[in-house]
Scaffold this motif. Structure first.
Motif, PDB file in Angstrom:
ATOM      1  N   TYR A  93      11.197  -2.271   3.315  1.00  0.00           N
ATOM      2  CA  TYR A  93      10.991  -1.685   1.988  1.00  0.00           C
ATOM      3  C   TYR A  93       9.608  -1.961   1.395  1.00  0.00           C
ATOM      4  O   TYR A  93       8.871  -1.035   1.054  1.00  0.00           O
ATOM      5  N   TYR A  94       9.257  -3.242   1.271  1.00  0.00           N
ATOM      6  CA  TYR A  94       8.018  -3.575   0.556  1.00  0.00           C
ATOM      7  C   TYR A  94       6.782  -2.969   1.206  1.00  0.00           C
ATOM      8  O   TYR A  94       5.932  -2.376   0.526  1.00  0.00           O
ATOM      9  N   LEU A  95       6.650  -3.119   2.519  1.00  0.00           N
ATOM     10  CA  LEU A  95       5.458  -2.611   3.206  1.00  0.00           C
ATOM     11  C   LEU A  95       5.377  -1.088   3.175  1.00  0.00           C
ATOM     12  O   LEU A  95       4.350  -0.531   2.770  1.00  0.00           O
ATOM     13  N   PRO A  96       6.433  -0.342   3.574  1.00  0.00           N
ATOM     14  CA  PRO A  96       6.338   1.117   3.528  1.00  0.00           C
ATOM     15  C   PRO A  96       6.195   1.676   2.111  1.00  0.00           C
ATOM     16  O   PRO A  96       5.499   2.683   1.906  1.00  0.00           O
ATOM     17  N   THR A  97       6.838   1.045   1.126  1.00  0.00           N
ATOM     18  CA  THR A  97       6.723   1.526  -0.254  1.00  0.00           C
ATOM     19  C   THR A  97       5.311   1.336  -0.782  1.00  0.00           C
ATOM     20  O   THR A  97       4.770   2.187  -1.498  1.00  0.00           O
ATOM     21  N   THR A  98       4.692   0.215  -0.418  1.00  0.00           N
ATOM     22  CA  THR A  98       3.304  -0.030  -0.821  1.00  0.00           C
ATOM     23  C   THR A  98       2.374   1.032  -0.244  1.00  0.00           C
ATOM     24  O   THR A  98       1.498   1.565  -0.939  1.00  0.00           O
ATOM     25  N   LEU A  99       2.570   1.371   1.025  1.00  0.00           N
ATOM     26  CA  LEU A  99       1.755   2.412   1.653  1.00  0.00           C
ATOM     27  C   LEU A  99       1.985   3.763   0.976  1.00  0.00           C
ATOM     28  O   LEU A  99       1.054   4.553   0.816  1.00  0.00           O
TER      29      LEU A  99
END
Length: 235
Positions: free
Chosen positions: A140-146
């Motif tokens: 969640y955190y990494l793909p949402t940040t991108l």
């Protein structure tokens, strides 16, 4: 920012000069003369166009194509291989966004996110048992940040201002420091058990040293007790 190409004007000037010279030296009252001159003009124009190239590039820096993440050898752990590939692709996309986004503050945050992501990957490669700790980070955190950064990139490059665009850009800029802090906490949490083990080892070591009289205070007390007493001679 994409570069703007300026076409060379040399071929156009050359054709214009050719027509003027031909008109001065030869009569232009027959169709054949115009056909011949047009053919020669075409040869001169395309010849000079190829010779001069496609023109100079102006108007900012060229947008670089994203670098493909390098292929790394398998770790022997399928789950870890998947995480390694995902992090490498994410870092590659961050580098592309850093090149594309002009805001220096956002760029600095992106560079920091690259560093932390690499450090997280390094930590789980050293101890694969920590993989479950980064599942939410990876899912969640990494793909949402991108996703947020890509939206910021598209809107900032739109070249127009409006309520929706300005509001979205402001929100992304406002949350970037929070995201960086969250990434740092995720990295720090991976060393929680290590910190506990080290703290336990230090406590046990201190207790053992104290029980054997090897700590600073006890050693000083022993040293004082071993000092010879002052000897007085009576005559």
């Amino acid at each position: 920012m994409e570069k703007e190409k300026r076409v060379s004007v040399a071929p156009f000037y050359a054709v214009a000069v050719l027509w003027v010279l031909y008109a001065l030296l030869f009569p232009l009252y027959r169709l054949m003369h115009y056909v011949l001159l047009a053919a020669v003009s075409a040869v001169v124009f395309f010849g000079l166009h190829l010779l001069c190239g496609s023109g100079k590039v102006i108007g900012g820096t060229e947008k670089k194509a994203p670098e493909k993440p390098k292929e790394e050898a398998s770790t022997g752990n399928a789950e870890l291989d998947e995480v390694q590939k995902a992090v490498r692709m994410a870092v590659s996309e961050m580098k592309r966004l850093d090149e594309s986004i002009e805001d220096p503050s956002i760029s600095a945050d992106i560079v920091r996110l690259e560093e932390i992501s690499e450090a997280i990957l390094s930590a789980v490669k050293q101890e694969p048992k920590k993989l479950p700790q980064i599942r939410r980070f990876m899912d969640y955190y990494l793909p949402t940040t991108l996703k947020l950064l890509n939206s910021y990139d598209r809107m900032s490059a739109a070249g127009v201002s409006g309520e929706n665009i300005s509001s979205t850009l402001s929100k992304v800029e406002g949350i970037m420091r929070t995201i960086v802090s969250a990434f740092e906490k995720q990295l720090d949490s991976l060393y929680g058990s290590d910190a506990l083990d080290i703290s336990t080892d230090i406590t046990v070591l201190e207790t053992m040293l104290a029980s054997e009289g090897l700590t600073g205070e006890n050693m000083q007390a022993d040293a004082n007790q071993s000092d010879p007493k002052e000897i007085q001679l009576e005559l």
